[in-house]
Design an enzyme around this catalytic site. Sequence first.
Site, mmCIF file in Angstrom:
data_model
loop_
_atom_site.group_PDB
_atom_site.id
_atom_site.type_symbol
_atom_site.label_atom_id
_atom_site.label_comp_id
_atom_site.label_asym_id
_atom_site.label_seq_id
_atom_site.Cartn_x
_atom_site.Cartn_y
_atom_site.Cartn_z
ATOM 1 N N ARG A 1 19.181 8.566 27.049
ATOM 2 C CA ARG A 1 20.259 7.621 27.354
ATOM 3 C C ARG A 1 20.524 7.535 28.863
ATOM 4 N NH1 ARG A 1 22.566 10.194 22.161
ATOM 5 N NH2 ARG A 1 22.289 12.022 23.464
ATOM 6 N N ILE A 2 20.773 8.702 29.492
ATOM 7 C CA ILE A 2 21.157 8.684 30.910
ATOM 8 C C ILE A 2 19.957 8.341 31.794
ATOM 9 C CG2 ILE A 2 22.139 10.033 32.809
ATOM 10 C CD1 ILE A 2 23.671 11.664 30.617
ATOM 11 N N ARG B 1 8.194 13.080 26.137
ATOM 12 C CA ARG B 1 7.249 13.584 25.131
ATOM 13 C C ARG B 1 6.716 12.453 24.255
ATOM 14 N NH1 ARG B 1 10.858 18.545 23.010
ATOM 15 N NH2 ARG B 1 12.302 16.792 22.847
ATOM 16 N N SER B 2 7.376 11.296 24.345
ATOM 17 C CA SER B 2 6.880 10.134 23.590
ATOM 18 C C SER B 2 7.221 8.868 24.373
ATOM 19 C CB SER B 2 7.561 10.081 22.219
ATOM 20 O OG SER B 2 8.963 10.044 22.392
ATOM 21 N N ALA C 1 21.408 17.033 35.361
ATOM 22 C CA ALA C 1 21.183 17.477 33.967
ATOM 23 C C ALA C 1 21.891 18.811 33.742
ATOM 24 C CB ALA C 1 19.688 17.549 33.687
ATOM 25 N N ARG C 2 21.167 19.902 33.931
ATOM 26 C CA ARG C 2 21.761 21.239 33.892
ATOM 27 C C ARG C 2 21.092 22.061 34.990
ATOM 28 N NH1 ARG C 2 25.455 19.457 31.562
ATOM 29 N NH2 ARG C 2 26.202 19.888 29.450
ATOM 30 N N GLU D 1 27.353 28.197 37.399
ATOM 31 C CA GLU D 1 28.586 27.536 37.877
ATOM 32 C C GLU D 1 29.802 28.420 37.652
ATOM 33 O OE1 GLU D 1 28.713 23.707 35.978
ATOM 34 O OE2 GLU D 1 26.730 23.169 36.714
ATOM 35 N N HIS E 1 29.901 19.319 39.534
ATOM 36 C CA HIS E 1 29.681 18.942 38.127
ATOM 37 C C HIS E 1 30.679 17.865 37.672
ATOM 38 C CE1 HIS E 1 27.911 20.441 34.093
ATOM 39 N NE2 HIS E 1 28.160 19.135 34.054
ATOM 40 N N ILE E 2 30.527 16.673 38.256
ATOM 41 C CA ILE E 2 31.484 15.588 37.969
ATOM 42 C C ILE E 2 30.798 14.363 37.372
ATOM 43 C CG2 ILE E 2 33.243 16.298 39.629
ATOM 44 C CD1 ILE E 2 32.037 14.256 41.623
HETATM 45 P P1 NAP Z 1 19.336 12.261 25.567
HETATM 46 O O1 NAP Z 1 19.630 10.822 25.294
HETATM 47 O O2 NAP Z 1 19.114 13.184 24.432
HETATM 48 O O3 NAP Z 1 18.088 12.290 26.548
HETATM 49 C C1 NAP Z 1 17.381 13.445 26.862
HETATM 50 C C2 NAP Z 1 15.905 13.071 26.894
HETATM 51 O O4 NAP Z 1 15.160 14.200 27.287
HETATM 52 C C3 NAP Z 1 15.403 12.630 25.531
HETATM 53 O O5 NAP Z 1 14.936 11.304 25.647
HETATM 54 C C4 NAP Z 1 14.268 13.595 25.224
HETATM 55 O O6 NAP Z 1 13.208 12.805 24.734
HETATM 56 C C5 NAP Z 1 13.924 14.167 26.592
HETATM 57 N N1 NAP Z 1 13.372 15.516 26.529
HETATM 58 C C6 NAP Z 1 13.832 16.580 25.837
HETATM 59 N N2 NAP Z 1 13.048 17.644 26.058
HETATM 60 C C7 NAP Z 1 12.067 17.220 26.888
HETATM 61 C C8 NAP Z 1 10.940 17.848 27.466
HETATM 62 N N3 NAP Z 1 10.663 19.119 27.223
HETATM 63 N N4 NAP Z 1 10.142 17.126 28.293
HETATM 64 C C9 NAP Z 1 10.421 15.818 28.548
HETATM 65 N N5 NAP Z 1 11.473 15.160 28.009
HETATM 66 C C10 NAP Z 1 12.278 15.866 27.198
HETATM 67 O O7 NAP Z 1 20.496 12.914 26.431
HETATM 68 P P2 NAP Z 1 21.436 12.205 27.514
HETATM 69 O O8 NAP Z 1 22.638 11.698 26.852
HETATM 70 O O9 NAP Z 1 20.604 11.291 28.353
HETATM 71 O O10 NAP Z 1 21.858 13.503 28.375
HETATM 72 C C11 NAP Z 1 20.881 14.256 29.050
HETATM 73 C C12 NAP Z 1 21.482 15.527 29.621
HETATM 74 O O11 NAP Z 1 22.290 15.222 30.731
HETATM 75 C C13 NAP Z 1 22.430 16.280 28.674
HETATM 76 O O12 NAP Z 1 21.719 17.114 27.762
HETATM 77 C C14 NAP Z 1 23.295 17.065 29.623
HETATM 78 O O13 NAP Z 1 22.772 18.365 29.811
HETATM 79 C C15 NAP Z 1 23.218 16.285 30.924
HETATM 80 N N6 NAP Z 1 24.511 15.686 31.310
HETATM 81 C C16 NAP Z 1 25.108 16.078 32.453
HETATM 82 C C17 NAP Z 1 26.298 15.499 32.855
HETATM 83 C C18 NAP Z 1 26.963 15.894 34.141
HETATM 84 O O14 NAP Z 1 28.194 15.920 34.182
HETATM 85 N N7 NAP Z 1 26.240 16.180 35.185
HETATM 86 C C19 NAP Z 1 26.913 14.524 32.051
HETATM 87 C C20 NAP Z 1 26.280 14.151 30.875
HETATM 88 C C21 NAP Z 1 25.076 14.735 30.513
HETATM 89 P P3 NAP Z 1 12.236 13.314 23.584
HETATM 90 O O15 NAP Z 1 13.062 14.199 22.657
HETATM 91 O O16 NAP Z 1 11.766 12.069 22.968
HETATM 92 O O17 NAP Z 1 11.228 14.048 24.340
#
Ligand code: NAP
Length: 323
Positions: A159-160, A180-181, A238-239, A268, A286-287
């Site tokens: 999503r992000i 991965r896909s 991300a993290r 953190e 972390h905002i």
């Molecule tokens: P999401 O929609 O689940 O997207 C994560 C993507 O990562 C998925 O498309 C997944 O695709 C891919 N992925 C997972 N493992 C992988 C790997 N080993 N190699 C390559 N791609 C991989 O999650 P999101 O909503 O975008 O959020 C992503 C992350 O942002 C969250 O998990 C969170 O930790 C972080 N975040 C941080 C903040 C902040 O305040 N800084 C705010 C929101 C979120 P596949 O499963 O198809 O591979």
Amino acid sequence: MAKPSVFITRSIPEPGIVLLQDAGLLVHSNPQPRTLQPQELRKEVARHDAVICHMTDRIDDALLAAAAPRCRIFATCSVGYDHIDVAAAARRGIVIANTPDVLTESTADLAWTLMLAAARRAGEGERVVRAGQWRGWGMMDFLGTDVHGKTLGIVGAGRIGTAVARRATGFNMRIFYHARSDKQAMQAIGAQRVPLSTLLEQSDFVSLHVPLTEETRNLIDERAIAHMKRDAILINTARGAVVDQDALIRALAEGRIFAAGLDVYPSEPSIPTELLSLENVVLLPHIGSATVATRTEMAKMAARNVIAVLNGNEPPNPVRATA
Ligand code: NAP
């Protein structure tokens, strides 16, 4: 019959609380402006039917054991759930829910804040101005790097990651992604899927959007950084633990990459002094999702997850344990 009660581990926007109260639930919040210690949290979760928590709370098996059998759901106000032992929760019959989608666009905006600030040395410039050290305009001062027309590499095209990539089309950028896909939404904006090593070698900006898992911990390590261009910029919203922080500090200090922009850190809120002393890194606390509108939507979503489960229904946003 006593009303079911919800414990909120640290304050959330009022509209979330109003939803809970309107649903007939008793709401108890940690009144302190700090994360509770594990022993304090353990005591609280045992006394309630549901918990609204945050990524700063460690929801491990010991905590879940204390929460069971009364507590039926932990609803985290985050999309990431690396702080929760989801498998242990499933074993104990406790539902886990999160807040996807509502924070996507705000977090993508923040990744761009970091990209632009790191490329144009905005943090460094601001520090000079505030310190009263600016001597006036200079042709050779604060030379950064352009963003428009460059190549952006998205690691984790969910999503992000996709929302960050969409913004790049307005900057006329070439876009690579590592996943991965195949991702249709990325293909639709002309982004090209490449192996991680190719992405690192050819991108001017590398932006991380994978969840923290055993597979992605230290994904960007010394070896990965060695693949990056000398004038590349690494962005992490991300993290923290997706990047080997020590390796990044060395690369920045030695000028092996141009700059970095970080919103997240492995431990953190602690940040090594070496990182704090570097000019070529933009550091935010972390905002990613921290706008009034987004945090309000997150609180309401967490409340709806709780209400559904306490009414005997599936939550709108369940997190399922993977095998
Ligand atoms: P999401 O929609 O689940 O997207 C994560 C993507 O990562 C998925 O498309 C997944 O695709 C891919 N992925 C997972 N493992 C992988 C790997 N080993 N190699 C390559 N791609 C991989 O999650 P999101 O909503 O975008 O959020 C992503 C992350 O942002 C969250 O998990 C969170 O930790 C972080 N975040 C941080 C903040 C902040 O305040 N800084 C705010 C929101 C979120 P596949 O499963 O198809 O591979």
